[in-house]
Design a protein around this motif. Structure first.
Motif, PDB file in Angstrom:
ATOM      1  N   LEU A   1       0.821  -1.205   0.000  1.00 23.78           N
ATOM      2  CA  LEU A   1       0.000   0.000   0.000  1.00 23.78           C
ATOM      3  C   LEU A   1       0.857   1.257   0.000  1.00 23.78           C
ATOM      4  O   LEU A   1       1.740   1.416   0.835  1.00 23.78           O
ATOM      5  N   LYS A   2       0.565   2.177  -0.926  1.00 18.90           N
ATOM      6  CA  LYS A   2       1.308   3.439  -0.941  1.00 18.90           C
ATOM      7  C   LYS A   2       0.635   4.431  -0.014  1.00 18.90           C
ATOM      8  O   LYS A   2      -0.580   4.652  -0.089  1.00 18.90           O
ATOM      9  N   ALA A   3       1.428   5.032   0.867  1.00 16.47           N
ATOM     10  CA  ALA A   3       0.874   5.938   1.879  1.00 16.47           C
ATOM     11  C   ALA A   3       1.822   7.102   2.122  1.00 16.47           C
ATOM     12  O   ALA A   3       3.010   7.043   1.799  1.00 16.47           O
ATOM     13  N   THR A   4       1.271   8.152   2.691  1.00  8.15           N
ATOM     14  CA  THR A   4       2.080   9.292   3.102  1.00  8.15           C
ATOM     15  C   THR A   4       1.778   9.616   4.557  1.00  8.15           C
ATOM     16  O   THR A   4       0.618   9.544   4.990  1.00  8.15           O
ATOM     17  N   VAL A   5       2.802   9.932   5.310  1.00  9.73           N
ATOM     18  CA  VAL A   5       2.669  10.215   6.739  1.00  9.73           C
ATOM     19  C   VAL A   5       2.568  11.724   6.953  1.00  9.73           C
ATOM     20  O   VAL A   5       3.391  12.487   6.436  1.00  9.73           O
ATOM     21  N   ILE A   6       1.557  12.147   7.682  1.00  3.00           N
ATOM     22  CA  ILE A   6       1.335  13.568   7.941  1.00  3.00           C
ATOM     23  C   ILE A   6       1.405  13.822   9.440  1.00  3.00           C
ATOM     24  O   ILE A   6       0.669  13.206  10.230  1.00  3.00           O
ATOM     25  N   GLY A   7       2.307  14.717   9.845  1.00  3.85           N
ATOM     26  CA  GLY A   7       2.432  15.083  11.252  1.00  3.85           C
ATOM     27  C   GLY A   7       3.006  13.968  12.115  1.00  3.85           C
ATOM     28  O   GLY A   7       3.646  13.026  11.626  1.00  3.85           O
ATOM     29  N   ASP A   8       2.754  14.067  13.414  1.00  3.12           N
ATOM     30  CA  ASP A   8       3.242  13.086  14.382  1.00  3.12           C
ATOM     31  C   ASP A   8       2.256  11.924  14.461  1.00  3.12           C
ATOM     32  O   ASP A   8       1.123  12.095  14.917  1.00  3.12           O
ATOM     33  N   VAL A   9       2.685  10.749  14.022  1.00  2.00           N
ATOM     34  CA  VAL A   9       1.792   9.578  13.992  1.00  2.00           C
ATOM     35  C   VAL A   9       2.169   8.568  15.071  1.00  2.00           C
ATOM     36  O   VAL A   9       1.840   7.397  14.978  1.00  2.00           O
ATOM     37  N   GLY A  10       2.839   9.044  16.114  1.00  2.00           N
ATOM     38  CA  GLY A  10       3.245   8.156  17.200  1.00  2.00           C
ATOM     39  C   GLY A  10       2.074   7.481  17.894  1.00  2.00           C
ATOM     40  O   GLY A  10       2.215   6.377  18.428  1.00  2.00           O
TER      41      GLY A  10
ATOM     42  N   LEU B   1      -7.667   2.604  -5.606  1.00  2.00           N
ATOM     43  CA  LEU B   1      -6.641   2.815  -4.601  1.00  2.00           C
ATOM     44  C   LEU B   1      -5.305   2.285  -5.113  1.00  2.00           C
ATOM     45  O   LEU B   1      -5.246   1.248  -5.762  1.00  2.00           O
ATOM     46  N   ALA B   2      -4.227   3.013  -4.818  1.00  2.00           N
ATOM     47  CA  ALA B   2      -2.888   2.588  -5.235  1.00  2.00           C
ATOM     48  C   ALA B   2      -2.397   1.506  -4.282  1.00  2.00           C
ATOM     49  O   ALA B   2      -1.670   1.774  -3.322  1.00  2.00           O
ATOM     50  N   VAL B   3      -2.826   0.282  -4.540  1.00  2.00           N
ATOM     51  CA  VAL B   3      -2.503  -0.840  -3.665  1.00  2.00           C
ATOM     52  C   VAL B   3      -2.363  -2.104  -4.502  1.00  2.00           C
ATOM     53  O   VAL B   3      -2.968  -2.222  -5.579  1.00  2.00           O
TER      54      VAL B   3
END
Length: 201
Positions: free
Chosen positions: A68-77, A165-167
Motif C-alpha cells: 500500500l502506498k501511503a504518506t505520513v502527515i504530522g506526528d503519527v506516534g 486505490l494505489a494498492v
C-alpha cells in the motif's frame, strides 16, 4: 566420469537454488500499473469512524498481504492503521491486522502482511482501511489513481470516488518468470567463466 557426475550434481543444485529463490511475494495491481507516480493523488486522512474501501476480484489462489502506498502527515506516534479484508458477498471481515503509524514509510509502498487467506481466486473482496488516533494534522493518507474501470468500487470517507486505490495484493508463491530469468543469468555467468577459462588455460 567424475567430471560429468560433478556437472550433473552442480546442475541439480542450481535448479534447486533457482526454484526456492523464485518463491517471491507476487504483486497483483488493484489499479492501472501504467499509472505514473505523478498522477497519483491523496485521499486525505480518514478521521475516527471514517473508512476507505476498495472492492476487487482476486486473481490469485491466495493472499498473504497488501502493498500500500501511503504518506505520513504530522506526528503519527499515537496513530494506528487497521487494514482488513472483507468477504465481498457477506461483508464479514476474514482478515484484520493493525500496524502502528510509526512503522509506515512516507511516500512509499508499504508491505503489510496477514495470515494467508486461501481459496481466493475469482472471489470478490473488499479492502478496508481505518485509523485510530488520527486528526486533521496527524495521520496517514493514501494514494489513488483516477484511471477508472480497472477494479471495483472505491469509497473514500463515505463518498464513491472514480478510480482505484494505489494498492497491490501480495501472494507468496513460485514465479516462473523469476525462475527462468535467474537460470538465464546463471547460464550466462557459467558460459562467460568457461570462455575466460579456455582463453587463459
Amino acid at each position: 566420469m567424475k567430471k560429468k557426475l560433478g556437472i550433473v550434481i552442480l546442475g541439480i543444485g542450481v535448479l534447486v537454488f533457482a526454484y526456492f529463490y523464485a518463491h517471491i511475494d507476487k504483486n497483483t495491481y488493484l489499479y492501472d500499473r501504467n499509472t505514473d507516480s505523478a498522477e497519483l493523488i491523496g485521499t486525505g486522512i480518514p478521521a475516527a469512524g471514517e473508512e476507505i474501501t476498495q472492492s476487487f476480484t482476486c486473481a490469485e489462489d491466495s493472499i498473504d498481504g497488501i502493498n500500500l502506498k501511503a504518506t505520513v502527515i504530522g506526528d503519527v506516534g499515537n496513530v494506528g492503521l487497521e487494514y482488513s479484508i472483507l468477504d465481498g458477498e457477506s461483508g464479514e471481515a476474514v482478515r484484520t491486522e493493525t500496524v502502528p503509524g510509526s512503522e509506515i514509510k512516507n511516500n512509499k509502498f508499504n508491505i503489510l502482511k496477514f495470515q494467508t487467506l486461501k481459496g481466493t481466486k475469482g472471489k470478490n473482496y473488499i479492502l478496508r482501511l481505518s485509523e485510530s488516533g488520527s486528526g486533521d494534522y496527524a495521520g496517514i493518507s493514501f494514494y489513488l489513481s483516477e484511471r477508472e474501470g480497472f477494479q471495483g468500487k472505491l469509497v473514500v470517507k463515505g463518498q464513491e470516488v472514480g478510480g482505484d486505490l494505489a494498492v497491490r495484493t501480495l501472494t507468496h508463491r513460485f514465479d516462473l518468470e523469476t525462475f527462468v530469468v535467474l537460470l538465464g543469468i546463471l547460464a550466462f555467468i557459467a558460459g562467460f567463466m568457461n570462455v575466460l577459462y579456455r582463453m587463459f588455460q
